[in-house]
Motif scaffolding. Sequence first.
Motif, short mmCIF file in Angstrom:
data_model
loop_
_atom_site.label_atom_id
_atom_site.label_comp_id
_atom_site.label_asym_id
_atom_site.label_seq_id
_atom_site.Cartn_x
_atom_site.Cartn_y
_atom_site.Cartn_z
N SER A 107 0.83 -1.20 0.00
CA SER A 107 0.00 0.00 0.00
C SER A 107 0.87 1.26 0.00
CB SER A 107 -0.91 -0.01 1.23
OG SER A 107 -1.91 0.95 1.07
N CYS A 108 0.63 2.14 -0.95
CA CYS A 108 1.48 3.32 -1.12
C CYS A 108 0.96 4.52 -0.34
CB CYS A 108 1.61 3.65 -2.60
SG CYS A 108 2.50 2.38 -3.51
N TYR A 109 -0.17 4.39 0.28
CA TYR A 109 -0.66 5.43 1.20
C TYR A 109 -1.65 4.76 2.15
CZ TYR A 109 -4.91 5.64 -1.66
OH TYR A 109 -6.07 5.32 -2.32
N ALA A 118 -11.19 7.66 -8.38
CA ALA A 118 -10.38 6.51 -8.00
C ALA A 118 -8.99 6.98 -7.60
CB ALA A 118 -10.28 5.53 -9.18
N VAL A 119 -8.60 6.67 -6.37
CA VAL A 119 -7.28 7.06 -5.88
C VAL A 119 -6.45 5.78 -5.78
CG1 VAL A 119 -6.02 8.19 -4.01
CG2 VAL A 119 -8.33 8.96 -4.60
N ILE A 120 -5.45 5.67 -6.64
CA ILE A 120 -4.70 4.41 -6.78
C ILE A 120 -3.24 4.65 -6.41
CG2 ILE A 120 -4.00 2.61 -8.40
CD1 ILE A 120 -6.61 3.27 -9.97
N GLY A 121 -2.77 3.96 -5.41
CA GLY A 121 -1.42 4.19 -4.88
C GLY A 121 -0.33 3.93 -5.90
N THR A 122 0.72 4.75 -5.85
CA THR A 122 1.87 4.56 -6.73
C THR A 122 3.08 5.24 -6.09
OG1 THR A 122 2.56 4.56 -9.05
CG2 THR A 122 1.57 6.59 -8.23
N TRP A 123 4.20 5.25 -6.80
CA TRP A 123 5.40 5.90 -6.27
C TRP A 123 6.09 6.62 -7.41
CZ3 TRP A 123 4.46 0.82 -7.17
CH2 TRP A 123 5.26 0.17 -8.09
N GLY A 126 2.71 7.99 -3.20
CA GLY A 126 1.55 8.87 -3.30
C GLY A 126 0.48 8.14 -4.10
N ALA A 127 -0.24 8.86 -4.93
CA ALA A 127 -1.31 8.21 -5.68
C ALA A 127 -1.51 8.86 -7.03
CB ALA A 127 -2.61 8.25 -4.88
N THR A 128 -2.09 8.07 -7.93
CA THR A 128 -2.59 8.55 -9.20
C THR A 128 -4.11 8.70 -9.05
OG1 THR A 128 -0.88 7.40 -10.44
CG2 THR A 128 -2.91 7.92 -11.63
N ILE A 129 -4.67 9.78 -9.59
CA ILE A 129 -6.13 9.94 -9.51
C ILE A 129 -6.73 9.75 -10.90
CG2 ILE A 129 -8.05 11.46 -8.93
CD1 ILE A 129 -6.36 12.71 -6.79
N CYS A 130 -7.64 8.79 -10.98
CA CYS A 130 -8.39 8.53 -12.21
C CYS A 130 -9.86 8.87 -11.94
CB CYS A 130 -8.26 7.08 -12.62
SG CYS A 130 -6.56 6.53 -12.89
N PHE A 149 -10.59 3.87 -2.80
CA PHE A 149 -9.17 4.04 -2.51
C PHE A 149 -8.45 2.70 -2.56
CE2 PHE A 149 -11.70 7.22 -0.30
CZ PHE A 149 -11.12 8.39 -0.72
N SER A 150 -7.56 2.55 -3.54
CA SER A 150 -6.74 1.35 -3.63
C SER A 150 -5.29 1.73 -3.34
CB SER A 150 -6.83 0.73 -5.03
OG SER A 150 -7.94 -0.14 -5.12
N GLY A 151 -4.60 0.90 -2.58
CA GLY A 151 -3.25 1.24 -2.16
C GLY A 151 -2.19 1.06 -3.24
N CYS A 152 -2.51 0.25 -4.27
CA CYS A 152 -1.53 0.06 -5.35
C CYS A 152 -2.29 -0.26 -6.62
CB CYS A 152 -0.54 -1.06 -5.01
SG CYS A 152 -1.18 -2.72 -5.25
N ALA A 153 -1.53 -0.46 -7.71
CA ALA A 153 -2.15 -0.66 -9.02
C ALA A 153 -2.78 -2.04 -9.17
CB ALA A 153 -1.12 -0.43 -10.13
N ASN A 154 -2.62 -2.93 -8.19
CA ASN A 154 -3.41 -4.17 -8.22
C ASN A 154 -4.89 -3.88 -8.03
OD1 ASN A 154 -1.40 -6.14 -8.71
ND2 ASN A 154 -0.75 -6.04 -6.56
N ASP A 155 -5.19 -2.78 -7.37
CA ASP A 155 -6.54 -2.24 -7.28
C ASP A 155 -7.58 -3.23 -6.74
OD1 ASP A 155 -8.66 -0.50 -7.45
OD2 ASP A 155 -8.57 -0.22 -9.62
#
Lengths: 426, 380
Positions: free
Chosen positions: A173-175, A222-227, A311-315, A205-211
Amino acid sequence: MAKHDTPMLDELEKGPWPSFVTDLKRQAETHPECWDILGQLELSYEDKITHWKHGGIVGVFGYGGGIVGRYSDVPGRFPGVEHFHTIRVAQPSGMYYSTENLRALMDLWDKYGSGMTNMHGSTGDMILLGTRTENLEPLFWDLTHDLKQDLGGSGSNLRTPSCCLGESRCEWSCYDTQDICYALTMHYQDEIHRPAFPYKFKFKFSGCANDCVAAIARSDFAVIGTWKDDIQIDQAAVKEYVAGNYSVNGGSHKDGDWGPFSLKKEVIDLCPTQCMWMEGEELKIDNSECNRCMHCINVMPRALRPGKEKGATICMGAKAPILDGAQFATMIIPFIEVSKENEYENIIDVIERIWDWWMEVGKNRERVGETMQRVGLPTFLSIMEVEPIPQHIREPRSNPYVFWKEEEVPGGFERDIVAFRKRHAA
Amino acid sequence: MGYDPKNPMEGRITDIGPHSYDDMLPPVIKANRGKWLYHEIPESGVLVHYAEGGGVCYTVRVGSPRLVSIEHVREMCDIADTHCEGYLRFTTRNNAEFMVDSKEKCDALIADLKSRGTKFPIGGTGACVTNIVHTQGWVHCHTPATDASGPVKAVMDDLFEYFVSMKLPAQIRIALACCLNMCGAVHASDIALLGVHRKPPMVDNDRITGVCELPLAIAACPLGAIKPAKATNSQGEEVKSVKVNSERCMFCGNCYTMCPAMPLADPEGDGMAILVGGKVSNAKSAPKFSKLVVPFLPNNPPRWPEVTEVVRRIVHVYAKDAKKYERIGEWAERIGWEKFFEKCDIPFTEKSIDDYRLAYDTWKTTAAFKYTSHTDAYTK
């Protein structure tokens, strides 16, 4: 309430998967209305059609959502389900419960309801399934006063936000998904309980791109964790994987006959950007080429970890097909800090920019993804005050129908046809 | 004191929200939250998470029909009280999870769960068919074209060996939505079971006057198939009503959502479509929509044999043919959809050819992209 013959449903008591029919019969011993649930469902199995009436507006004072009205169309035969309203109780982020709380909720439902629940509904709420109108206010009183918790959303409002379990039990989880989910749920109680939007609006809210919470497929926001830095590599652990000492993908393929682990076949060759290679016994990654899809990290969780600057990517704008077809959320904000330090103020700014605009221009029952389609992505980006970048598209447009603005064209759009005709006879 | 109907606003509490997640975490989770390093799946249904500082969490995952009684939930609480210090959780796919902090406790927990008949099947991890996400169906919904709990039970019975093992090329996520509203958001599932209508709505002229806002019903149709019309009710009175152009109807049911006087459910018209190849994860390839491969199978309660048969066939062919880590959609794209239909022995019909509109196919719908100078404003 009489017990009904249910020969078809009885068939669903067989087989290895837990049977909801057996469970309903068990509950019917103390909640005889469950016999009528079974009876009406058996009738639907005979008739191949639902026996629930359309709609029915019920609720508690002051709220425009959280309860869905439902009435039987055969109440004479099944009086126990004459009223069968659904109550949505907002779930705790990550859906962890103490048995103390869960038992209190079950006692509440024992007192006021049919005894049946959904753990959980599609959006994430706990669903209490089936009660009468006169029970709604007393139940709400006990829920808020004794259990100190609240209803979720329904209708054209902010639906109960939901998240993956995040850093509570996941190394990727990135956040802190649970914390932002809870914080924004509390921040937006009014928007959850009192419908004021063109249509429903969902945060996930997903902590990573596995979503794991399917944010990109079913949430407007959609807030998807990334770095943004480099994947962390433990080269010693890489060697252990290569030597077959660590279980691959955590052991997720243990029962299949897949042969020994091949780092090349299972990681390097399956990398979608082909940004990994071996130098001797060292695994190398060209991080500038990485698109952070998670595959290599999934396969070697002990050797590879997300970067440190997270942090996160927002879609934005996902929805199921009704009406213009299904949409995934479109990538709008490539990277944003997600930190409880600022109480998520930067995320709230983005959310309210969408809402301010969508509440004004969104049509009745138009999801924000449809409004985005209607106005076009360039217009939406300018409303969001986001500079267009190639990351916003899968590919450039293939048609040349650019909506030039008048100020972009020297001399503007106003021209003199008489002067034109002096030079160019018709 | 409780609710007083004579003074409904007296002492009222509103907008307090859910309990904080922090109040209800199992001790082993609370102690190691944010410190997890990696995990392993020693056997199907058991996850072991390892944290910095030596913390270990054993999780046992069990399936659930989602439609569960309070007695069933209380039994879960009994299990959690006996083994897990009074805490448990639910997953986004309707499984339940019990967490303990040692192998010994985990073994005792598993033995307890196994002693309770078929109620708590252990599984749903790794390369498996995990629990089906689904909707209400005939148990509770007013618009369904099929049941949900029944077909889910039938499919999970049929695929049970894949729930309790990890022998597939990758995970298979199955979802069921009982109509096109898709409360279950099945549109990005490896296998999606979707209730569909096939008859246009009827117009109930005895009812339409009281319950229907005609302009909303007319506007609800995405294909302009509904027009205002004058009609005569059963009393011989002329009423303002609507007329449906059946040739234009795509059977979405959106009109019925807006207007209770336009029912379209029908025992012969309704049934199930099967869509395959969707995914939500960004791993390896971008999220994909599920694609319609079987346009219609009849509702055949109680066990929907036509549906379970096709699903089983797809799963078996995929299990044999796909490469490790390949999701159903990735496999279908690699071999080509024509090969998918052939290998799965699914008849291809024109119904699988899209003749609806599609607009936004060049927008980026993935969180996977590359950082370049264009993203500097966000990252530098």
